[in-house]
Each structure stands twice: as C-alpha cells, then as structure tokens.
Design an enzyme around this catalytic site. Structure first.
Site, PDB file in Angstrom:
ATOM      1  N   HIS A  44      48.898 100.573 117.601  1.00 43.88           N
ATOM      2  CA  HIS A  44      50.327 100.824 117.390  1.00 43.88           C
ATOM      3  C   HIS A  44      50.840 100.052 116.187  1.00 43.88           C
ATOM      4  CE1 HIS A  44      50.297  97.167 119.802  1.00 43.88           C
ATOM      5  NE2 HIS A  44      51.598  97.025 119.733  1.00 43.88           N
ATOM      6  N   HIS A  79      52.820  97.621 115.478  1.00 42.83           N
ATOM      7  CA  HIS A  79      53.391  96.279 115.560  1.00 42.83           C
ATOM      8  C   HIS A  79      52.570  95.395 114.634  1.00 42.83           C
ATOM      9  CE1 HIS A  79      55.788  96.371 119.619  1.00 42.83           C
ATOM     10  NE2 HIS A  79      56.537  96.647 118.571  1.00 42.83           N
ATOM     11  N   HIS A 102      54.355 101.022 126.146  1.00 42.60           N
ATOM     12  CA  HIS A 102      54.705  99.787 125.446  1.00 42.60           C
ATOM     13  C   HIS A 102      56.107  99.953 124.870  1.00 42.60           C
ATOM     14  CE1 HIS A 102      53.941  96.030 123.538  1.00 42.60           C
ATOM     15  NE2 HIS A 102      53.736  96.481 122.320  1.00 42.60           N
ATOM     16  N   ASP A 157      51.261  92.555 114.696  1.00 41.97           N
ATOM     17  CA  ASP A 157      50.051  91.852 115.139  1.00 41.97           C
ATOM     18  C   ASP A 157      48.864  92.789 115.337  1.00 41.97           C
ATOM     19  OD1 ASP A 157      51.607  92.826 117.279  1.00 41.97           O
ATOM     20  OD2 ASP A 157      50.770  91.406 118.716  1.00 41.97           O
ATOM     21  N   HIS A 158      49.060  94.079 115.065  1.00 38.04           N
ATOM     22  CA  HIS A 158      47.964  95.044 115.221  1.00 38.04           C
ATOM     23  C   HIS A 158      47.633  95.793 113.938  1.00 38.04           C
ATOM     24  CE1 HIS A 158      47.940  94.603 119.636  1.00 38.04           C
ATOM     25  NE2 HIS A 158      49.169  94.183 119.370  1.00 38.04           N
TER      26      HIS A 158
HETATM   27 ZN   LIG Z   1      50.630  92.957 120.256  1.00 42.74          ZN
HETATM   28 ZN   LIG Z   2      52.931  95.526 120.575  1.00 40.18          ZN
END
Ligand SMILES: [Zn+2]
Ligand SMILES: [Zn+2]
Length: 308
Positions: free
Chosen positions: A60, A62, A140, A64-65
């Site tokens: 996804h 975000h 999410h 951190d990904h």
């Molecule tokens: Zn995350």
């Molecule tokens: Zn996330």
C-alpha cells in the site's frame, strides 16, 4: 527457497530497527515484498544482488512501505544493462513512481511495467516460470493488498526401477515420460507417465500480510502456507489503538495464522513504541496462540524446505 527478513519495523525506520520488507529467492529470481524508507541498505547488506530482482510487490501507499522504492530503482539503474522491472501493487502506484521520477529527474534506462490492482483484476497478480503471486485487499486505513506467493507444481519423481522393470531403454524416453508424455516402445507397447512417474508435488507457499485488522481475506492468502510474514503492530494492552489505526496485536495475528493453518509464522511491522527488549514478550504471547510463531530478526535468512 530462501526468505530474507530485511526489517521488522512499522511506521518509521529507527536506529535499531529497519522497516518491514521480505525478499523471497527461488529459482534464481528474487521477489521483494514492500520497500519502505532505507530498504536498499539491508538489501545490500544481505548481498541479494540486483541482477535477479525483477519484481517488487507493494502492499500500500504508506511511506513505511513504499518510500524506499525511488532509492531501489536508482540502485538498480547503476548496473549495466538492467532488465525491465515489474512493480505490482495498489492503484496509484504508477502515479507515485512516475511523479517521483519526474520531480527528482531520475535517470532510469530500463522499462518499468506496472501491475495495479483493479476490481476485476482476478486473484493472480503476477506469474512467471517459477511462481505465481495472488493478491487480496486487506482492511487498513488506506487500500492495502496482501500477497501469497506459490511455487509452481513440481512434476512427480521418476522411478528408474519401474522403468527398467517395464523394459524402457534409458535415454530420451525417460525425459519424455517425466514431462508427462505417453511413449511407444519398439515392441509396440505404450507406456503412460503414471506407470513410471509419481504424483505431482506442490511447491512452497509464502504469505505476506501487512497492514490490516483481522479480516476474512487474510484466510485464503495464508491458508496452509509454509511460512507467513504477518504484521504485529501492537501488544494486547494496546488493542484499542490497533483497532483505531487498523492494525493487529500479536495475539490477533497469531490467531489468524492458527485459523489459516499456517506452518511457520514470522511477525513483522512492530510499533516503534516498543523497545527491542519487548520483542520477547511479543513472541511469547504469539506462541501461546500459535506454537510456531516468532518475531522476525533483521538480516534473518530462512530456508523453506520442500514439502515432503
Ligand atoms: Zn505500515
Ligand atoms: Zn499502513
């Protein structure tokens, strides 16, 4: 098959904990799952090599990904004659990459193929000569995908004893039978593959499931996999935070893995609020639910044996 744990953190990279990412190496290819900020560092440390990295799966959009993707693309651009790269992920992934490429004036000489999820995309996200990868939307705070990688079915074992007993001359006929073809002998007899080749055997299955609350679509993704990498953002005392922020506690992750009959569970995406000394408690709580649960270790290499 080897699985490499590049990091186990969630939200932001920390001095003592890198962001969650897993590389799966099989059949000479590398399949990378998620690429948060700084993922290229553990990737290099593990000497994975970029030559065989042809596909990156993004759960996804975000930070951190996905924020490590520009660095990874640039790293890959440094090698001579890079092959095309395939990026698989949520709607908007191509827009993100195209914008960052333009804004940062990135010189990338290889083609990038985008495979973005759509409502009518079907279950199979990607397939090559080694594996197929399935995807399902999770639940999410933004649209998020979970993945399941499956090695292709392997042909059954050839039984040379049975072949000799049937009077099949060693040589090319063995190969044809193993490839599933019926062959004719000089004496006119026909030999079917099932007379000399055992049953087909399944390959290894791996799930990558982050970020999500417990949801129904986790089950088909994780069903009886050999190994599942699953988010475990919170400890049980923060169950409300987990629900608010659309994440899971370690117990919820272990429970979902237990229901899916996951063989080995590796927890990732640990909240930065927990120090490393608390990882032991996360593991113990998860193990009370799923006996083969563990918390991933940065730099950990896990050999996944072939199913017997
Ligand atoms: Zn995350
Ligand atoms: Zn996330």
């Amino acid at each position: 098959m080897d699985c490499f744990v590049l990091g186990i953190g969630g939200m932001m990279p920390m001095p003592h904990r890198r962001l969650s990412s897993v590389a799966v190496r099989t059949g000479g290819s590398i399949y990378l799952f998620d690429c948060g900020e700084g993922t290229q560092v553990p990737y290099k440390e593990l000497h994975l090599g970029l030559r065989n990295l042809d596909v990156v799966f993004i759960s996804h959009l975000h930070a951190d990904h996905v924020l490590g993707l520009p660095g990874m693309l640039m790293l890959r651009a440094q090698m001579p004659d890079p092959e095309p790269l395939t990026l698989v992920g949520p709607p908007g992934l191509s827009r993100f990459v195209k914008n960052v490429r333009a804004d940062l004036r990135m010189h990338i000489r290889y083609p990038i193929n985008y495979v973005e999820w759509t409502r009518d995309a079907g279950d199979v996200a990607f397939e090559d000569g080694n594996v197929r990868v399935l995807w399902h939307p999770l639940e999410h705070s933004v649209f998020c995908l979970g993945f399941r990688l499956e090695e292709h079915i392997r042909p059954g074992r050839f039984d040379p004893e049975a072949a000799r007993a049937l009077g099949i001359p060693p040589g090319p006929l063995y190969g044809q039978l193993q490839a599933g073809k019926t062959v004719s002998l000089d004496d006119g007899r026909e030999i079917r593959p099932d007379q000399v080749v055992g049953e087909t055997r399944r390959g290894r299955h791996v799930a990558f499931v982050t970020d999500t609350v417990p949801c129904a679509s986790m089950q088909p993704l994780m069903h009886k996999v050999d190994i599942a990498f699953v988010e475990s953002m919170f400890l049980p005392e923060h169950t409300e935070d987990a629900a608010d922020k659309k994440h899971m506690t370690c117990e919820q992750s272990a429970q979902a893995a237990l229901e899916a009959e996951v063989d080995r569970l590796v927890l990732l995406h640990i909240s930065p609020r927990y120090e490393n000394r608390e990882l032991k408690r996360i593991r113990k709580l998860a193990q009370a639910v799923h006996p083969r649960a563990e918390v991933g270790r940065e730099g950990q290499v896990i050999q996944v044996p072939l199913p017997s």
